[in-house]
Design a protein around this motif. Sequence first.
Motif, PDB file in Angstrom:
ATOM      1  N   MET A 141       0.842  -1.181   0.000  1.00 26.77           N
ATOM      2  CA  MET A 141       0.000   0.000   0.000  1.00 26.77           C
ATOM      3  C   MET A 141       0.891   1.249   0.000  1.00 26.77           C
ATOM      4  SD  MET A 141      -3.046   1.000   2.674  1.00 26.77           S
ATOM      5  CE  MET A 141      -3.817  -0.595   2.360  1.00 26.77           C
ATOM      6  N   LYS A 142       0.594   2.158  -0.857  1.00 33.39           N
ATOM      7  CA  LYS A 142       1.442   3.329  -1.030  1.00 33.39           C
ATOM      8  C   LYS A 142       1.308   4.298   0.142  1.00 33.39           C
ATOM      9  CE  LYS A 142       2.387   7.079  -4.279  1.00 33.39           C
ATOM     10  NZ  LYS A 142       1.973   7.718  -5.539  1.00 33.39           N
ATOM     11  N   MET A 194       2.115   6.397   8.607  1.00 35.00           N
ATOM     12  CA  MET A 194       2.409   6.084   7.209  1.00 35.00           C
ATOM     13  C   MET A 194       3.144   4.758   7.074  1.00 35.00           C
ATOM     14  SD  MET A 194       3.459   9.917   5.890  1.00 35.00           S
ATOM     15  CE  MET A 194       4.039   9.327   4.309  1.00 35.00           C
ATOM     16  N   ARG A 195       4.073   4.492   8.004  1.00 33.09           N
ATOM     17  CA  ARG A 195       4.773   3.202   7.968  1.00 33.09           C
ATOM     18  C   ARG A 195       3.817   2.049   8.257  1.00 33.09           C
ATOM     19  NH1 ARG A 195       9.023   6.240  10.430  1.00 33.09           N
ATOM     20  NH2 ARG A 195       8.273   5.669  12.512  1.00 33.09           N
ATOM     21  N   GLY A 214       0.364  -2.521   6.079  1.00 32.10           N
ATOM     22  CA  GLY A 214      -0.989  -3.058   6.155  1.00 32.10           C
ATOM     23  C   GLY A 214      -1.543  -3.163   7.560  1.00 32.10           C
ATOM     24  N   ASP A 215      -0.874  -2.566   8.547  1.00 31.60           N
ATOM     25  CA  ASP A 215      -1.348  -2.620   9.934  1.00 31.60           C
ATOM     26  C   ASP A 215      -2.318  -1.464  10.173  1.00 31.60           C
ATOM     27  OD1 ASP A 215      -1.757  -2.822  12.628  1.00 31.60           O
ATOM     28  OD2 ASP A 215       0.369  -3.044  13.168  1.00 31.60           O
ATOM     29  N   GLN A 216      -3.578  -1.681   9.820  1.00 27.86           N
ATOM     30  CA  GLN A 216      -4.559  -0.608   9.878  1.00 27.86           C
ATOM     31  C   GLN A 216      -4.911  -0.215  11.308  1.00 27.86           C
ATOM     32  OE1 GLN A 216      -5.535   1.180   7.202  1.00 27.86           O
ATOM     33  NE2 GLN A 216      -3.984  -0.079   6.197  1.00 27.86           N
ATOM     34  N   SER A 229      -4.585   4.092  15.347  1.00 27.06           N
ATOM     35  CA  SER A 229      -4.204   4.550  16.683  1.00 27.06           C
ATOM     36  C   SER A 229      -3.235   5.720  16.606  1.00 27.06           C
ATOM     37  CB  SER A 229      -3.570   3.395  17.468  1.00 27.06           C
ATOM     38  OG  SER A 229      -4.511   2.375  17.712  1.00 27.06           O
ATOM     39  N   LEU A 230      -2.266   5.637  15.704  1.00 32.59           N
ATOM     40  CA  LEU A 230      -1.285   6.718  15.578  1.00 32.59           C
ATOM     41  C   LEU A 230      -1.920   7.986  15.020  1.00 32.59           C
ATOM     42  CD1 LEU A 230       1.751   4.634  14.284  1.00 32.59           C
ATOM     43  CD2 LEU A 230       1.507   5.702  16.539  1.00 32.59           C
ATOM     44  N   ARG A 231      -2.858   7.836  14.106  1.00 35.69           N
ATOM     45  CA  ARG A 231      -3.558   9.011  13.581  1.00 35.69           C
ATOM     46  C   ARG A 231      -4.415   9.668  14.666  1.00 35.69           C
ATOM     47  NH1 ARG A 231      -0.901  11.177   9.492  1.00 35.69           N
ATOM     48  NH2 ARG A 231      -0.777   9.850   7.651  1.00 35.69           N
TER      49      ARG A 231
END
Length: 231
Positions: free
Chosen positions: A1-2, A77-78, A83-85, A90-92
């Motif tokens: 995923m970009k 982003m990382r 793919g760890d949604q 959580s970070l967002r």
Amino acid sequence: MKDRLSLLDYLTVAVFTLQGAFALHVGLNGPTTPIPVHFGPDLQPDRWSDRTELALTLGGIALLGLILCVGLGLGAMRAQSTGDQSQRRSLRIGQGIGLFTLTIVGVLIAWASLGQTSLGQTGLEARGGILMGGLSLVFVGVGAFIGRVSPNPFVGVRTPWAFKSRLAWDRSNRLAGRLFFLIGLCGLIAAPVAPQPFGVIALTVGIIAVSLIAVFESWRVWRTDPDRQPF
């Protein structure tokens, strides 16, 4: 995923850059007379200084916010690229909470030193009401989102027991979120009419109590969770 920057990333850079620019403006063009930089429990100024100290404080908050929130954004982003949604979300959320909280804190500090010196002794109710309202707004925002985060080292009820039990993490953070939101909402409603400094003190005691309750809840759930990890 970009990997890609989000609107929150652009907003983070814009808001903290503006805060830094305002801090620079205060340092160069702020009042030349002493300004209040600390307030006692009675909400009256008990220490005065020049504009340089205030500028450094505001600039420090802006720099801290930029480093913290950009770091959380890069981590998101990382996580998205792998793919760890759950971790990305959580970070967002942490990035949004940091942006929201530090922005309000910076505004309250600037207002306390620059925007209300003319209130004097008779402005206690107005001073306390605005402070109470600002703090309440912070905890409404925190409470609305903290219950949605998955285990991470940055945001949430980060006790040893919560990291050893997913059930303890989820329940303690959901409880904290609901109680923070409720206290913040009550604080917003009461801020215009609460006698000061009682209102600010009551809000502070409530926040401390919720924090202790959430810590206890993480221990209580961990202790009864059959899937908990031992220490």
